[in-house]
Design a protein around this motif. Sequence first.
Motif, PDB file in Angstrom:
ATOM      1  N   UNK B 297       0.958  -1.202  -0.047  1.00 19.24           N
ATOM      2  CA  UNK B 297      -0.111  -0.029  -0.169  1.00 19.24           C
ATOM      3  C   UNK B 297       0.852   1.232  -0.015  1.00 19.24           C
ATOM      4  N   UNK B 298       0.473   2.163  -0.821  1.00 18.83           N
ATOM      5  CA  UNK B 298       1.014   3.786  -0.705  1.00 18.83           C
ATOM      6  C   UNK B 298       0.643   4.212   0.578  1.00 18.83           C
ATOM      7  N   UNK B 299       1.668   4.753   0.986  1.00 17.60           N
ATOM      8  CA  UNK B 299       1.327   5.662   2.356  1.00 17.60           C
ATOM      9  C   UNK B 299       1.732   7.112   2.218  1.00 17.60           C
ATOM     10  N   UNK B 300       1.029   8.067   2.613  1.00 15.54           N
ATOM     11  CA  UNK B 300       1.389   9.499   2.324  1.00 15.54           C
ATOM     12  C   UNK B 300       1.942   9.792   3.822  1.00 15.54           C
ATOM     13  N   UNK B 320       6.895   0.413  12.634  1.00 11.08           N
ATOM     14  CA  UNK B 320       5.594   0.154  11.899  1.00 11.08           C
ATOM     15  C   UNK B 320       5.507  -0.962  10.943  1.00 11.08           C
ATOM     16  N   UNK B 321       6.218  -0.754   9.995  1.00 14.22           N
ATOM     17  CA  UNK B 321       6.131  -1.459   8.871  1.00 14.22           C
ATOM     18  C   UNK B 321       7.383  -1.556   7.982  1.00 14.22           C
ATOM     19  N   UNK B 322       7.771  -2.449   7.382  1.00 10.56           N
ATOM     20  CA  UNK B 322       9.086  -2.463   6.454  1.00 10.56           C
ATOM     21  C   UNK B 322       8.496  -2.003   4.899  1.00 10.56           C
ATOM     22  N   UNK B 323       9.412  -1.664   4.313  1.00 12.59           N
ATOM     23  CA  UNK B 323       9.019  -1.313   2.908  1.00 12.59           C
ATOM     24  C   UNK B 323       9.140  -2.215   1.852  1.00 12.59           C
ATOM     25  N   UNK B 324       8.377  -2.144   0.834  1.00 13.38           N
ATOM     26  CA  UNK B 324       8.295  -3.447  -0.074  1.00 13.38           C
ATOM     27  C   UNK B 324       9.599  -3.255  -0.825  1.00 13.38           C
ATOM     28  N   UNK B 325      10.329  -2.171  -1.031  1.00 14.53           N
ATOM     29  CA  UNK B 325      11.552  -2.161  -1.776  1.00 14.53           C
ATOM     30  C   UNK B 325      12.765  -3.064  -1.057  1.00 14.53           C
ATOM     31  N   UNK B 326      12.578  -3.166   0.222  1.00 20.62           N
ATOM     32  CA  UNK B 326      13.771  -4.089   0.781  1.00 20.62           C
ATOM     33  C   UNK B 326      13.484  -5.553   1.422  1.00 20.62           C
ATOM     34  N   UNK B 349       1.570   7.695  17.374  1.00 21.27           N
ATOM     35  CA  UNK B 349       0.928   8.568  16.592  1.00 21.27           C
ATOM     36  C   UNK B 349       1.130   8.295  15.186  1.00 21.27           C
ATOM     37  N   UNK B 350       2.098   7.622  14.653  1.00 17.11           N
ATOM     38  CA  UNK B 350       2.329   7.357  13.272  1.00 17.11           C
ATOM     39  C   UNK B 350       1.457   6.015  12.853  1.00 17.11           C
ATOM     40  N   UNK B 351       1.230   5.094  13.745  1.00 17.59           N
ATOM     41  CA  UNK B 351       0.547   3.996  13.598  1.00 17.59           C
ATOM     42  C   UNK B 351      -0.830   4.243  13.554  1.00 17.59           C
ATOM     43  N   UNK B 352      -1.262   5.281  14.449  1.00 12.39           N
ATOM     44  CA  UNK B 352      -2.753   5.929  14.641  1.00 12.39           C
ATOM     45  C   UNK B 352      -3.300   6.570  13.382  1.00 12.39           C
ATOM     46  N   UNK B 353      -2.111   7.316  12.849  1.00 11.66           N
ATOM     47  CA  UNK B 353      -2.497   8.299  11.956  1.00 11.66           C
ATOM     48  C   UNK B 353      -2.833   7.194  10.358  1.00 11.66           C
ATOM     49  N   UNK B 354      -1.822   6.243  10.396  1.00  8.28           N
ATOM     50  CA  UNK B 354      -1.546   5.552   9.172  1.00  8.28           C
ATOM     51  C   UNK B 354      -2.689   4.175   9.363  1.00  8.28           C
ATOM     52  N   UNK B 355      -3.335   4.124  10.306  1.00  6.76           N
ATOM     53  CA  UNK B 355      -4.299   3.223  10.513  1.00  6.76           C
ATOM     54  C   UNK B 355      -3.574   1.596  10.456  1.00  6.76           C
ATOM     55  N   UNK B 356      -2.352   1.782  10.967  1.00  7.33           N
ATOM     56  CA  UNK B 356      -1.455   0.618  10.797  1.00  7.33           C
ATOM     57  C   UNK B 356      -0.939   0.231  12.097  1.00  7.33           C
ATOM     58  N   UNK B 357      -1.542  -0.926  12.671  1.00  8.38           N
ATOM     59  CA  UNK B 357      -1.348  -1.306  13.886  1.00  8.38           C
ATOM     60  C   UNK B 357      -0.843  -2.661  13.888  1.00  8.38           C
ATOM     61  N   UNK B 358       0.351  -3.301  14.469  1.00 10.76           N
ATOM     62  CA  UNK B 358       0.764  -4.462  14.355  1.00 10.76           C
ATOM     63  C   UNK B 358       1.495  -4.843  15.912  1.00 10.76           C
ATOM     64  N   UNK B 359       1.700  -6.197  15.986  1.00  2.00           N
ATOM     65  CA  UNK B 359       2.552  -6.608  17.036  1.00  2.00           C
ATOM     66  C   UNK B 359       3.623  -5.813  17.664  1.00  2.00           C
ATOM     67  N   UNK B 360       4.234  -5.405  16.421  1.00  2.00           N
ATOM     68  CA  UNK B 360       5.649  -4.797  16.707  1.00  2.00           C
ATOM     69  C   UNK B 360       5.179  -3.379  17.073  1.00  2.00           C
TER      70      UNK B 360
END
Lengths: 363, 796
Positions: B297-300, B320-326, B349-360
């Motif tokens: 997914x593209x994240x702004x 939060x999450x790794x990148x597809x490019x690596x 704040x980052x995970x909240x704003x992007x709606x991306x929450x993980x175990x990490x």
Amino acid sequence: MLQKIKSFFEVLEADSLESKSDVLINILLLAENEGLSEIDNGKTVDELKIIQTKYCSKKGLLPDLMKYMGKVSNKDKPVLGKIIHDFKITLENKFNERLTALKNAERQAKLEAEKIDVTLPGCNSQIGHKHPLTLVEEQVKEIFTNIGFTVVEGFEIEEDYYNFERLNIPKDHPAREMQDTFYLNEDVVLRTHTSPVQARIMDMMCPQLPVKIIAPGKVFRRDDDSTHSPMFHQIEGLMVDKNITFADLKGILLHLLKSIFGEERKIRLRPSYFPFTEPSAEVDVSCGNCNQEGCRVCGYTGWIEILGSGMVHPSVLEMAGYDPNEVTGFAFGIGIERIAMLKYGIDDMRLLFDNDLRFLEQF
Amino acid sequence: MKVSLNWLKQYFNENLDGSEIEIILTKLGLEVENREKLDQAFSNVVVGKIIKLEKHPNADKLQICMIDIGKNEKLQIITGAENVFVGMNVPVALVGSKVVGGNISESNLRGLPSYGMLCSGAELAIDSSLLSDKEKEGILPLAEGLELGQDLLEVFSLHDEVLDLGLTPNRADCYGMYNVAKEIILKKDFTLKKLEILKGEKSEQSFKIEINNENLCHRYVARKIKNVNIKSSPLWFSNLLRNVGIRPINNIVDITNYVMFELGQPMHAFDYDKLEGGKIVVDNAKAGEIFITLDGKERKLEKDMLLIKDGLKSVALAGVMGGLNSEVDEYTKNILFEAANFNSASIRRTSRKLGLRSEASGRFERGLSEENALKAMDRAMFLVELLDAGEVDKSYFESYPVKQVIPTIKSTVKRVNDILGMNIQREEIVAIYKKLNFKVEIDGDNLLVTPEAHRIDVKSEIDLVEEVVRIYGYENIPATLPVGATNTIKVDYKIKLIEEIKTHLTDYGLNEIVSYSFIDKESYKKCGYDFSGDKRLKVMNPLSENQSFLRETLLPGIIEIASRNYKRQRRNIGIFEVGRAFKGSDNKLPEENLKLGIFLLENEVKEWYGKTKNDFYTLKGILEKLISAISNKKLKFLKLTDMNTLHPGRAASIIADNEIIGQIGEIHPNVLTEYDIKEKAFYLELDFKSFKEPIVKKYSSLPKYPTIERDMAVILPKDLDYEKIYDVISESSNKMVVGCRIFDIFEGSQIGDDVKSVAFSLTYQNPNKTMTDEEVSEIHNIIVNDLVNKLGARLR
């Protein structure tokens, strides 16, 4: 009769009545018996009044007798007076007795005729009912006011500062996630607990001691399911003084929970975490449904979680202006819904807010 | 946080009992929300190999499988699954076995016998989140090389118990199971095994780590693995992960997850060969930068978000999450492992704003020890070797600009006991710190205590007090009652007032209700309020639109409840609510006003003693009783004709001390229609703002002279209010009238259309003497004359 009396007095010598009184009494006795039986035979109050006239009125026997008073000698006068008096009293007593009996009988008959159906329901007998949440709140308030706590209230809409920061929950503190908050704007929230009252009351009281309050009220969290309501009720307790201990907290809570649920209940304190108390404890009460055998109500653990509590965190005391090295305190927060559900065996919290009158009238 | 007993057992020589562990953790403040035995979902399911497949002669969609289940036993089983093939290892539910969905018995499918069933993941109660896409469809494929006939509970290590911990924010360290094991030894005399690690040497030669924002990244550790051998993890390893709810993916990813669940430290693996520029840079994102995460997914991004970059590009969204490019893929040859310490608030704040929450991200959000990062790296390297996943580089790379400050906390035995109300001996307290592996130094009366690095929650003396009592046992605290000075805080009159009001109103037969403080915008309109006019109080983040406005009046909540009861055929509805309503103000906080609302339905019923029904005057009577019970206020009523909420001819403002304190009236038929109420209803609302504790009234002496009653009947204009009649009477009577009771009001054609006959009984009394008949008549005549002259009355 009158003739006989007349003859008696015609032959009566002066001052001899005392010795001859038997004769007169015998003559009168006849009259007396006649009168008594007439009275006995009187069937109504009216009939009796006619009989009374016959004997006692101006035309009756007694006035006739009285005429002789003037004719007898002075010495005989009291003797005659007594004879007449006895005669009169006998008849009057009888008459009154009979009259009373007849009146009683007449009243009795009247009362008998007036009887009603006492089993019909009374008029406008309906009373109303306080909401079960009110009943629990009032009970808890009474328990605490009896041991010297004062009831106070805080704001339902509160500043973020009092709801969080003054309770050791700065912005970005992970504990903010324990409670999902409704905001009016960035700085103003619907209070998520009654705990801001702690800061408000300490601000008001400092440096006075002790602070000994309970604060009931509505609180709000962004949660809505079968076990959570976005609005619910809590009672906050706070005691701050010199030498307040964790053991005191346990003693107070034991007193509270036994007062509500009964002397036989046990309580259990478990370590927990609240940013504004340390050490903190969750308090469980032994399950009264199964006597700790394990059942659905207690989730087969024998214990029911009932409130959160702890020793007021030194930073919270400090922010209010108290020196945490001199002063300690305890605080607790009770969920009123939870107590009401356990106390009355209510199995669905939504019943408390549905306000079905068939439900409310049971309390 | 799921904790598996099998996993924990690795750290001890002793055996663990699930229920005992549950009790121990509960006593230590790690709440066990659930304990589940994993071997209950199925039984008698074994590994089998498909050795022959034939089409069913009588059914297109069925296949006849010949299954080898070891020990020279073969079974014919008919299946409808499409993903089967010869040579496939499959779970075989034997005749007499239990799986999700029922018990398996011998059956006959279209004329052919079937001795068992091949199982899907769902039939074995394996959560779909634990299965790859391939494993989700049809029969669950099992690994090659398994012993045929082996019980599947053993294959998957399901003789295990899992405890679900509800961790409090202060104990984020227990998101690592090794730290949970450390808790267990506080209460159980077990020996905790040391974790096996593979240390490296710190190098700054070949690879550079640059941290540009030290506030957001305190430490960054990286280590390289060469010649990686990416494959599935061994079954024992993936089983441990699966039992705590993590889907095994491949050995490298599994190792990062394993370390995360063991030590609480999230890790990341980059494909080393996709990194350019020979360095790692930790830095903020550029505002508006677009970054593609592992999930494609593209994240702004915003500029307060933290990125991991190589020499040329962004390669991961920190924590939060790794990148597809690596991303690590099947062609990956070399790997760079990352173990870092990122600022918890920034990650949240980052995970909240992007709606991306993980175990990490969840673990970073709660805060981690900086010291943990290297430890986790060393442990991961050990596992890489253990699982034969590649060649671990001898050296590691690191930047550690903000060292973890582990405090040394001063405490005294007296202070601990003063707070607890106990008398714990010094030796015992020291022993507790030692058990915790905290360093203790004794300095006179002071104990100088240094906690273990992972216990970042222990910062001050009170934290030590908590540790002492937690381990000493809350059950060992005595219950005492506080002693102290008398409390002098005065009770607010309003608090007593609320209780009194509720007591009176329930005595009058009304039931108390409790409604929500937030209401629907629509309900204002339904109740006839002009919504647009005022500044309404709106919740920024309501649960739903119909709970978005704070109530300014209690009516919408009360009438809604009345209506609900009405719809249940209830007709005897007399309800009230006492609560706060809100109003916007210029202050920081809005106004909170204590209000009372009473709703009364007409409810005409025949009783055995006659007909009864409620009307305006029933409600007014309740109001008058209540007010005289709780205050000294004298009420006045002013006609209220301009409301859409109340009937314009049957409503009034309630006035006391020249101030409007509420409204009373028949509810407007339009409003009742909105709520489907088909009979009359009455409502009053009072605001207690102006109510003060009533002044104690002094007793007034009892009148010495008798009263005399006289009746009067007059014909008056129909629209004339009683209040005006009463005013004339009290004015004309020169205070000699002490009571006025209306006993009849009559309207009818006999007396004329525009008039009414009013009969009342007046009570006369002169406080100074007994009135004569003449004196009474004189005043009575004055009153009659004044009624005639001032109000146009005529005598009947």
